[in-house]
Design a protein around this motif. Structure first.
Motif, PDB file in Angstrom:
ATOM      1  N   PRO A 122      -6.184   5.632  -1.870  1.00  0.00           N
ATOM      2  CA  PRO A 122      -5.492   6.714  -1.152  1.00  0.00           C
ATOM      3  C   PRO A 122      -5.506   6.561   0.370  1.00  0.00           C
ATOM      4  CG  PRO A 122      -7.394   7.553  -2.366  1.00  0.00           C
ATOM      5  CD  PRO A 122      -7.235   6.124  -2.739  1.00  0.00           C
ATOM      6  N   HIS A 123      -6.590   6.047   0.937  1.00  0.00           N
ATOM      7  CA  HIS A 123      -6.634   5.874   2.394  1.00  0.00           C
ATOM      8  C   HIS A 123      -5.572   4.878   2.846  1.00  0.00           C
ATOM      9  CE1 HIS A 123      -7.901   4.218   6.273  1.00  0.00           C
ATOM     10  NE2 HIS A 123      -8.287   5.454   6.509  1.00  0.00           N
ATOM     11  N   ASP A 124      -5.420   3.781   2.108  1.00  0.00           N
ATOM     12  CA  ASP A 124      -4.411   2.777   2.460  1.00  0.00           C
ATOM     13  C   ASP A 124      -2.996   3.339   2.294  1.00  0.00           C
ATOM     14  OD1 ASP A 124      -6.562   1.123   2.870  1.00  0.00           O
ATOM     15  OD2 ASP A 124      -6.227  -0.087   1.066  1.00  0.00           O
ATOM     16  N   ARG A 125      -2.793   4.103   1.226  1.00  0.00           N
ATOM     17  CA  ARG A 125      -1.474   4.713   1.000  1.00  0.00           C
ATOM     18  C   ARG A 125      -1.152   5.711   2.110  1.00  0.00           C
ATOM     19  NH1 ARG A 125       0.552   6.677  -4.556  1.00  0.00           N
ATOM     20  NH2 ARG A 125       2.490   5.947  -3.628  1.00  0.00           N
ATOM     21  N   LEU A 126      -2.156   6.501   2.514  1.00  0.00           N
ATOM     22  CA  LEU A 126      -1.949   7.475   3.591  1.00  0.00           C
ATOM     23  C   LEU A 126      -1.563   6.765   4.879  1.00  0.00           C
ATOM     24  CD1 LEU A 126      -2.209  10.470   4.595  1.00  0.00           C
ATOM     25  CD2 LEU A 126      -4.521   9.836   5.289  1.00  0.00           C
ATOM     26  N   SER A 127      -2.301   5.731   5.238  1.00  0.00           N
ATOM     27  CA  SER A 127      -1.995   4.993   6.469  1.00  0.00           C
ATOM     28  C   SER A 127      -0.599   4.394   6.416  1.00  0.00           C
ATOM     29  CB  SER A 127      -3.027   3.884   6.694  1.00  0.00           C
ATOM     30  OG  SER A 127      -4.292   4.438   6.957  1.00  0.00           O
ATOM     31  N   ALA A 128      -0.246   3.795   5.286  1.00  0.00           N
ATOM     32  CA  ALA A 128       1.079   3.185   5.147  1.00  0.00           C
ATOM     33  C   ALA A 128       2.182   4.237   5.222  1.00  0.00           C
ATOM     34  CB  ALA A 128       1.163   2.414   3.828  1.00  0.00           C
ATOM     35  N   PHE A 129       1.959   5.398   4.609  1.00  0.00           N
ATOM     36  CA  PHE A 129       2.956   6.463   4.630  1.00  0.00           C
ATOM     37  C   PHE A 129       3.133   7.008   6.043  1.00  0.00           C
ATOM     38  CE2 PHE A 129       4.190  10.989   3.815  1.00  0.00           C
ATOM     39  CZ  PHE A 129       5.442  10.730   3.292  1.00  0.00           C
ATOM     40  N   LEU A 130       2.041   7.257   6.744  1.00  0.00           N
ATOM     41  CA  LEU A 130       2.134   7.748   8.122  1.00  0.00           C
ATOM     42  C   LEU A 130       2.807   6.715   9.018  1.00  0.00           C
ATOM     43  CD1 LEU A 130      -1.333   9.517   8.461  1.00  0.00           C
ATOM     44  CD2 LEU A 130       0.915  10.602   8.147  1.00  0.00           C
ATOM     45  N   ASP A 131       2.519   5.434   8.808  1.00  0.00           N
ATOM     46  CA  ASP A 131       3.196   4.379   9.575  1.00  0.00           C
ATOM     47  C   ASP A 131       4.704   4.411   9.319  1.00  0.00           C
ATOM     48  OD1 ASP A 131       0.824   3.467  10.659  1.00  0.00           O
ATOM     49  OD2 ASP A 131       0.733   1.642   9.435  1.00  0.00           O
ATOM     50  N   ALA A 132       5.090   4.557   8.053  1.00  0.00           N
ATOM     51  CA  ALA A 132       6.517   4.596   7.701  1.00  0.00           C
ATOM     52  C   ALA A 132       7.199   5.803   8.345  1.00  0.00           C
ATOM     53  CB  ALA A 132       6.694   4.621   6.186  1.00  0.00           C
ATOM     54  N   LEU A 133       6.528   6.952   8.338  1.00  0.00           N
ATOM     55  CA  LEU A 133       7.100   8.136   8.985  1.00  0.00           C
ATOM     56  C   LEU A 133       7.200   7.946  10.495  1.00  0.00           C
ATOM     57  CD1 LEU A 133       5.494  11.183   7.121  1.00  0.00           C
ATOM     58  CD2 LEU A 133       7.728  10.125   6.746  1.00  0.00           C
ATOM     59  N   ALA A 134       6.208   7.284  11.086  1.00  0.00           N
ATOM     60  CA  ALA A 134       6.246   7.039  12.534  1.00  0.00           C
ATOM     61  C   ALA A 134       7.430   6.151  12.899  1.00  0.00           C
ATOM     62  CB  ALA A 134       4.934   6.410  13.004  1.00  0.00           C
ATOM     63  N   VAL A 135       7.661   5.128  12.124  1.00  0.00           N
ATOM     64  CA  VAL A 135       8.791   4.227  12.383  1.00  0.00           C
ATOM     65  C   VAL A 135      10.105   4.990  12.215  1.00  0.00           C
ATOM     66  CG1 VAL A 135      10.011   2.185  11.525  1.00  0.00           C
ATOM     67  CG2 VAL A 135       7.526   2.130  11.823  1.00  0.00           C
ATOM     68  N   LEU A 136      10.211   5.781  11.152  1.00  0.00           N
ATOM     69  CA  LEU A 136      11.417   6.587  10.919  1.00  0.00           C
ATOM     70  C   LEU A 136      11.647   7.563  12.068  1.00  0.00           C
ATOM     71  CD1 LEU A 136      13.692   7.542   8.891  1.00  0.00           C
ATOM     72  CD2 LEU A 136      12.055   9.283   8.200  1.00  0.00           C
ATOM     73  N   ALA A 137      10.600   8.288  12.462  1.00  0.00           N
ATOM     74  CA  ALA A 137      10.730   9.287  13.528  1.00  0.00           C
ATOM     75  C   ALA A 137      11.082   8.636  14.860  1.00  0.00           C
ATOM     76  CB  ALA A 137       9.438  10.096  13.651  1.00  0.00           C
ATOM     77  N   ALA A 138      10.411   7.542  15.200  1.00  0.00           N
ATOM     78  CA  ALA A 138      10.678   6.875  16.481  1.00  0.00           C
ATOM     79  C   ALA A 138      12.089   6.313  16.537  1.00  0.00           C
ATOM     80  CB  ALA A 138       9.657   5.768  16.715  1.00  0.00           C
ATOM     81  N   GLY A 139      12.608   5.879  15.413  1.00  0.00           N
ATOM     82  CA  GLY A 139      13.951   5.315  15.378  1.00  0.00           C
ATOM     83  C   GLY A 139      15.057   6.334  15.227  1.00  0.00           C
ATOM     84  N   PRO A 175       0.782  -1.224   0.000  1.00  0.00           N
ATOM     85  CA  PRO A 175       0.000   0.000   0.000  1.00  0.00           C
ATOM     86  C   PRO A 175       0.824   1.289   0.000  1.00  0.00           C
ATOM     87  CG  PRO A 175       0.075  -0.861   2.219  1.00  0.00           C
ATOM     88  CD  PRO A 175       0.830  -1.843   1.340  1.00  0.00           C
ATOM     89  N   LEU A 176       2.115   1.217   0.316  1.00  0.00           N
ATOM     90  CA  LEU A 176       2.923   2.439   0.336  1.00  0.00           C
ATOM     91  C   LEU A 176       3.141   2.947  -1.086  1.00  0.00           C
ATOM     92  CD1 LEU A 176       4.355   4.409   2.210  1.00  0.00           C
ATOM     93  CD2 LEU A 176       6.359   2.927   2.164  1.00  0.00           C
ATOM     94  N   GLY A 177       3.354   2.036  -2.008  1.00  0.00           N
ATOM     95  CA  GLY A 177       3.593   2.403  -3.397  1.00  0.00           C
ATOM     96  C   GLY A 177       2.309   2.591  -4.177  1.00  0.00           C
ATOM     97  N   PRO A 178       2.457   2.935  -5.443  1.00  0.00           N
ATOM     98  CA  PRO A 178       1.292   3.180  -6.305  1.00  0.00           C
ATOM     99  C   PRO A 178       0.391   1.954  -6.415  1.00  0.00           C
ATOM    100  CG  PRO A 178       3.323   3.871  -7.386  1.00  0.00           C
ATOM    101  CD  PRO A 178       3.722   3.137  -6.141  1.00  0.00           C
ATOM    102  N   GLY A 179      -0.893   2.220  -6.654  1.00  0.00           N
ATOM    103  CA  GLY A 179      -1.840   1.149  -6.906  1.00  0.00           C
ATOM    104  C   GLY A 179      -2.824   0.884  -5.788  1.00  0.00           C
ATOM    105  N   ALA A 180      -2.548   1.382  -4.604  1.00  0.00           N
ATOM    106  CA  ALA A 180      -3.469   1.175  -3.474  1.00  0.00           C
ATOM    107  C   ALA A 180      -4.428   2.360  -3.390  1.00  0.00           C
ATOM    108  CB  ALA A 180      -2.686   1.048  -2.176  1.00  0.00           C
TER     109      ALA A 180
END
Length: 191
Positions: free
Chosen positions: A86-103, A79-84
């Motif tokens: 928009p709601h799924d892409r948004l959730s996946a992107f925010l999750d990726a940013l959360a992991v990056l920020a927390a780490g 879901p992070l990449g194209p084809g999903a």
């Protein structure tokens, strides 16, 4: 890095690793270019030539960390990449940013301090903001997508990330940011 001399590539990696280690050990306030140069085993001039300033150094380190997310957004699988949707892409992107920020809490804080005068012009911030704006526009064409993208990115403020993850870890941060996105992007109430 194609086209870069081997010694320059080694120096770049040594400088970025030293910066990261110093940030983790001492926090952003105590990371000087002199300390980075000493820890990396290079001259201060090498850092200035490659990064231009302390701000440039922190921007480059964050950009390196964010590159994997950028690649996944552009060409990765859903879901992070194209084809999903928009709601799924948004959730996946925010999750990726959360992991990056927390780490990378110390790096996020250092980057914020270094770019405080105009963080919205930072190239990494711009890419994240542009992606979020596009997703918000798809989900809520009636909303101010640019503003909502800034609000969502504000969730990754270094102090807020540190405070949130200290009582619940990355899972709490991911849940909180997803809840915020859901509240912001809920359909507007009828007349």
């Amino acid at each position: 890095m194609p086209g870069v001399r081997a010694d320059a590539a080694r120096n770049r990696e040594a400088i970025l690793r030293a910066t990261e280690e110093l940030l983790t050990a001492h926090g952003p306030d105590r990371v000087s270019l002199d300390a980075v140069a000493a820890a990396a085993g290079v001259g201060k001039g090498t850092i200035f030539r490659r990064f231009g300033s302390r701000t440039g150094l922190f921007q480059e380190l964050l950009a390196e960390r964010a590159a994997r997310i950028g690649e996944a957004v552009a060409t990765g699988p859903p879901p992070l990449g194209p084809g999903a949707p928009p709601h799924d892409r948004l959730s996946a992107f925010l999750d990726a940013l959360a992991v990056l920020a927390a780490g990378n809490i110390a790096l996020i804080a250092a980057h914020e301090q270094a770019c405080a005068s105009d963080k919205h012009a930072d190239p990494t911030y711009r890419r994240w903001h542009d992606h979020l704006t596009a997703l918000v526009r798809e989900l809520r064409p009636d909303a101010d997508a640019e503003f909502l993208a800034h609000v969502l990115l504000g969730s990754f403020d270094g102090d807020l990330v540190r405070r949130t993850t200290s009582r619940g870890g990355t899972a709490r941060l991911r849940t909180a940011v997803r809840d915020l996105a859901s509240a912001l992007l809920a359909p507007a109430p009828g007349p």
